[in-house]
Write a protein that holds these residues in place. Structure first.
Motif, PDB file in Angstrom:
ATOM      1  N   SER A  71       0.858  -1.179   0.000  1.00  0.00           N
ATOM      2  CA  SER A  71       0.000   0.000   0.000  1.00  0.00           C
ATOM      3  C   SER A  71       0.899   1.236   0.000  1.00  0.00           C
ATOM      4  CB  SER A  71      -0.896   0.004   1.237  1.00  0.00           C
ATOM      5  OG  SER A  71      -0.112   0.108   2.399  1.00  0.00           O
ATOM      6  N   PHE A  72       0.233   2.383  -0.118  1.00  0.00           N
ATOM      7  CA  PHE A  72       0.982   3.634  -0.121  1.00  0.00           C
ATOM      8  C   PHE A  72       1.460   3.981   1.279  1.00  0.00           C
ATOM      9  CE2 PHE A  72      -1.860   4.301  -3.844  1.00  0.00           C
ATOM     10  CZ  PHE A  72      -0.864   4.386  -4.806  1.00  0.00           C
ATOM     11  N   GLU A  76       2.662   9.331   0.821  1.00  0.00           N
ATOM     12  CA  GLU A  76       2.048   9.192  -0.501  1.00  0.00           C
ATOM     13  C   GLU A  76       0.529   9.354  -0.429  1.00  0.00           C
ATOM     14  OE1 GLU A  76       5.222   6.165  -2.594  1.00  0.00           O
ATOM     15  OE2 GLU A  76       3.653   5.346  -1.297  1.00  0.00           O
ATOM     16  N   GLU A  77      -0.084   8.814   0.621  1.00  0.00           N
ATOM     17  CA  GLU A  77      -1.532   8.989   0.784  1.00  0.00           C
ATOM     18  C   GLU A  77      -1.881  10.467   0.946  1.00  0.00           C
ATOM     19  OE1 GLU A  77      -2.624   6.545   4.071  1.00  0.00           O
ATOM     20  OE2 GLU A  77      -2.446   4.687   2.922  1.00  0.00           O
ATOM     21  N   GLU A  78      -1.072  11.186   1.700  1.00  0.00           N
ATOM     22  CA  GLU A  78      -1.307  12.618   1.892  1.00  0.00           C
ATOM     23  C   GLU A  78      -1.147  13.376   0.575  1.00  0.00           C
ATOM     24  OE1 GLU A  78      -2.486  15.877   3.914  1.00  0.00           O
ATOM     25  OE2 GLU A  78      -2.348  13.867   4.770  1.00  0.00           O
ATOM     26  N   MET A  79      -0.162  12.998  -0.226  1.00  0.00           N
ATOM     27  CA  MET A  79       0.036  13.640  -1.524  1.00  0.00           C
ATOM     28  C   MET A  79      -1.145  13.366  -2.463  1.00  0.00           C
ATOM     29  SD  MET A  79       2.748  15.431  -1.590  1.00  0.00           S
ATOM     30  CE  MET A  79       2.482  15.874   0.108  1.00  0.00           C
ATOM     31  N   LEU A  80      -1.663  12.151  -2.443  1.00  0.00           N
ATOM     32  CA  LEU A  80      -2.832  11.832  -3.269  1.00  0.00           C
ATOM     33  C   LEU A  80      -4.052  12.627  -2.819  1.00  0.00           C
ATOM     34  CD1 LEU A  80      -2.411   7.980  -3.686  1.00  0.00           C
ATOM     35  CD2 LEU A  80      -2.165   9.717  -5.450  1.00  0.00           C
ATOM     36  N   GLN A  81      -4.223  12.756  -1.510  1.00  0.00           N
ATOM     37  CA  GLN A  81      -5.323  13.555  -0.973  1.00  0.00           C
ATOM     38  C   GLN A  81      -5.169  15.025  -1.390  1.00  0.00           C
ATOM     39  OE1 GLN A  81      -7.988  12.470   0.572  1.00  0.00           O
ATOM     40  NE2 GLN A  81      -8.854  14.493   0.876  1.00  0.00           N
ATOM     41  N   ARG A  83      -3.593  16.135  -4.005  1.00  0.00           N
ATOM     42  CA  ARG A  83      -3.858  16.214  -5.452  1.00  0.00           C
ATOM     43  C   ARG A  83      -5.361  16.281  -5.720  1.00  0.00           C
ATOM     44  NH1 ARG A  83      -3.797  11.682  -9.696  1.00  0.00           N
ATOM     45  NH2 ARG A  83      -3.537  12.838 -11.627  1.00  0.00           N
ATOM     46  N   LYS A  84      -6.103  15.469  -4.987  1.00  0.00           N
ATOM     47  CA  LYS A  84      -7.564  15.473  -5.125  1.00  0.00           C
ATOM     48  C   LYS A  84      -8.133  16.842  -4.741  1.00  0.00           C
ATOM     49  CE  LYS A  84     -11.566  12.876  -3.507  1.00  0.00           C
ATOM     50  NZ  LYS A  84     -11.998  11.809  -2.600  1.00  0.00           N
ATOM     51  N   LYS A  87      -7.416  19.421  -7.450  1.00  0.00           N
ATOM     52  CA  LYS A  87      -8.348  19.266  -8.582  1.00  0.00           C
ATOM     53  C   LYS A  87      -9.700  19.888  -8.271  1.00  0.00           C
ATOM     54  CE  LYS A  87      -6.603  15.209 -10.978  1.00  0.00           C
ATOM     55  NZ  LYS A  87      -6.893  13.840 -11.412  1.00  0.00           N
TER      56      LYS A  87
END
Length: 102
Positions: A71-72, A76-81, A83-84, A87
């Motif tokens: 898993s991330f 990485e999870e914070e970066m994906l959040q 990014r969301k 957007k």
């Protein structure tokens, strides 16, 4: 766990030191073909055992590293959040800019 390795290395050092002392005091003579052969076989067995232990340890370490990455990471999870969220903010800004042009 760490104590076991310390004890193992102490035993190896003591054995090597005792062979060294026995050679200095001429208790055993490494020039003697029979004792040299037995010391060679003993050294070969010790090296083989340590090599197998090291290979097993490296194998366990490598497989753990490979299988543990399923898993991330929290970063990485914070970066994906993030990014969301970026957007969503961009979408809202585009909607606001679109309303101003009308």
């Amino acid at each position: 766990m760490r104590l076991r390795w310390v004890i193992l290395w102490l035993i190896v050092v003591i054995v090597l030191f005792s062979i060294f002392i026995a050679e200095i005091t001429e208790t055993i003579r490494l020039t003697d073909l029979i004792s040299y052969f037995f010391v060679f076989v003993l050294a070969l067995v010790i090296i083989a055992v340590l090599a197998v232990i090291g290979a097993a340890f490296m194998g366990v370490l490598i497989t753990h590293r490979i299988f543990s990455v399923k898993s991330f990471t929290p970063f990485e999870e914070e970066m994906l959040q993030m990014r969301k969220e970026v957007k969503e903010i961009k979408k809202k800004v585009d909607e606001m800019v679109g309303e101003e042009k009308d």
